[in-house]
Design an enzyme around this catalytic site. Sequence first.
Site, mmCIF file in Angstrom:
data_model
loop_
_atom_site.group_PDB
_atom_site.id
_atom_site.type_symbol
_atom_site.label_atom_id
_atom_site.label_comp_id
_atom_site.label_asym_id
_atom_site.label_seq_id
_atom_site.Cartn_x
_atom_site.Cartn_y
_atom_site.Cartn_z
ATOM 1 N N HIS A 253 0.139 2.501 1.575
ATOM 2 C CA HIS A 253 0.485 1.524 2.653
ATOM 3 C C HIS A 253 0.214 1.765 4.082
ATOM 4 O O HIS A 253 -0.436 0.896 4.753
ATOM 5 C CB HIS A 253 2.062 1.214 2.470
ATOM 6 C CG HIS A 253 2.813 0.521 3.621
ATOM 7 N ND1 HIS A 253 3.372 -0.909 3.157
ATOM 8 C CD2 HIS A 253 2.994 0.471 4.878
ATOM 9 C CE1 HIS A 253 3.576 -1.512 4.084
ATOM 10 N NE2 HIS A 253 3.727 -0.766 5.040
ATOM 11 N N GLU A 254 0.288 2.850 4.464
ATOM 12 C CA GLU A 254 0.014 3.245 5.826
ATOM 13 C C GLU A 254 -1.449 3.124 5.958
ATOM 14 O O GLU A 254 -2.007 2.798 7.072
ATOM 15 C CB GLU A 254 0.444 4.713 6.222
ATOM 16 C CG GLU A 254 2.146 4.552 6.284
ATOM 17 C CD GLU A 254 2.817 3.510 7.118
ATOM 18 O OE1 GLU A 254 2.136 3.357 8.069
ATOM 19 O OE2 GLU A 254 3.764 3.330 6.880
#
Length: 571
Positions: free
Chosen positions: A205-206
């Site tokens: 996600h990051e």
Amino acid sequence: MREYVLIFLVAPVFAAILGPYDIPPELPPLNDENFFDRSHSEYETVLTPEDFELGTRITAAMAHDNGDDIWDSDAMYSKDRFEGDIANDNLNASTAELFANGGSGKSEDGKWYNAIKNRLQLWPEGRIPYTISSQYSSYSRSLIAASMQEYASHTCIRWVPKEAADVNYVHIYPDRGCYSMVGKMGGKQSLSLGSGCIQKGIILHELMHAVGFFHEQSRTDRDDHITIMWNNIQAGMQGQFEKYGHGTIQSLGTGYDYGSIMHYGTKAFSRNGQPTMIPKKNGATIGQRNGFSKVDKFKINTLYGCPVEGEKPTTSAPTSGPIVITVKPVVITTGKPPVIQTVSPAVPLKPSECRNLRGDCDDLAKQGWCIRNPGWMRANCPISCGMCIPTKETQKPYVQTTTQAATTTARPQKPVTQPIQPLPPVPPLPPTTPEDCEDLRVDCLVLVSQRYCKISQNFMKSYCAKSCGFCFKPPPTEIPDNRPTVVTTRPLVTLPPAVIRSRSPAPPVSTTTKAAPTTSTTSAAPYSPTPLPSECSDRKHFCSHWKSAGFCEGIFMNYMKKNCPASCGLC
């Protein structure tokens, strides 16, 4: 609740890493000390092939948990950051449009999605240089490596170690919580994976923020697909649920993706434990952290102009799992003169099977890994090592001087992306003992130049002992034998009497015995084949697996010679 889920997930991982004979009686407590050590001196480093190998095994172990790695972490929802985990300075709902492209506009269908529009904020050719903090544990490094491998396997995004010429790069370190900047911001930009963030889905996600994506629920059309429960949102956090205006984000031709890894969880910023978002589609779930959805992969490849995989996958067949081939001479000892049978050089991979699976393959080739561990590089970086049948679609490999000439081919304008099957687990790494005194990191010379041999002696003794000069050899306890030693590349063989008699004897060792290069005999005793030394046997359970993975060569050769001489043919 999160702690119990973590224990369930990590238990089989430790078992897979340690093997059936080394499972500890109980797992260590799961806290930040298992993931990073902030008291350790912090400096920039990069991931190693060992991190990626261990990451493959951890991912394979987690696959047996039936995909239950779906929990969402509160560490992603900081009150002090835009949408909880976006770290761009002065970015909020009102400035997002100016940040993205400085203007307004409208897509063909009137809808706006969740990728940046300004091409200057994309990484050139999908190449993202990175560094990683020295404070992460081996487990954390391996999960980060496994996440980067997901990008290499399903997209044309390449996370590569930062080089001296790279001015723009991402530095990953364990700050407070999880956050990242969106897109390429220029210079060194931070990406935090701190407490509660060392989970593959959150790492993906990051990293996807850094690639250039906002959150899915901020799309202009989100109210057609989810209901925002405003009364359940924490006071003052309503602004974290704003939608982007026209002109802010890129249209990529996709529908709303409930399964996106970029979607908030159902209880993001909840003040009472009740849902803050409810899908309007029956049975839909949001906030999964298992991995990329098909639409995620499609959007990444579309944004960067790659051959598309994901919602509209290519029709090429997936490649089979990597085959590790170790070329070793085979010696047959009989009463006749010895016959040396050698395995022919590895057949170049077919174009359909030939693809670099890592973004830093060229760098690994330059560092000599094609020679130090050819089996692993054949499975992961065959193009860079020149192990492919030359075609117009094959990338130009890094050419090295080896016993087998590398094949030089042309680099394409854009990498060829094909859907592949997940890599199979590899056998456990052999432990490295202090007496081997080998460098265990590829960046040891860089660390030496930065004076870490003095400021971090314990760390460097463990990982860069050879480069720092920490190797210790005890004084000899016996009188050394100064006779010349004959070094050969062929294994020890037993020769028949006729061959032995034709050779000149070596200087006598005693008054009753004459030494020959490979066989000892007396003048009176009849000929008999010399048996292998009794100590020439494997001492570890996994020797055959380690051999097939290529550990008989490279940095683990000394260890294998001591513990697996029979399997490696090093007797």
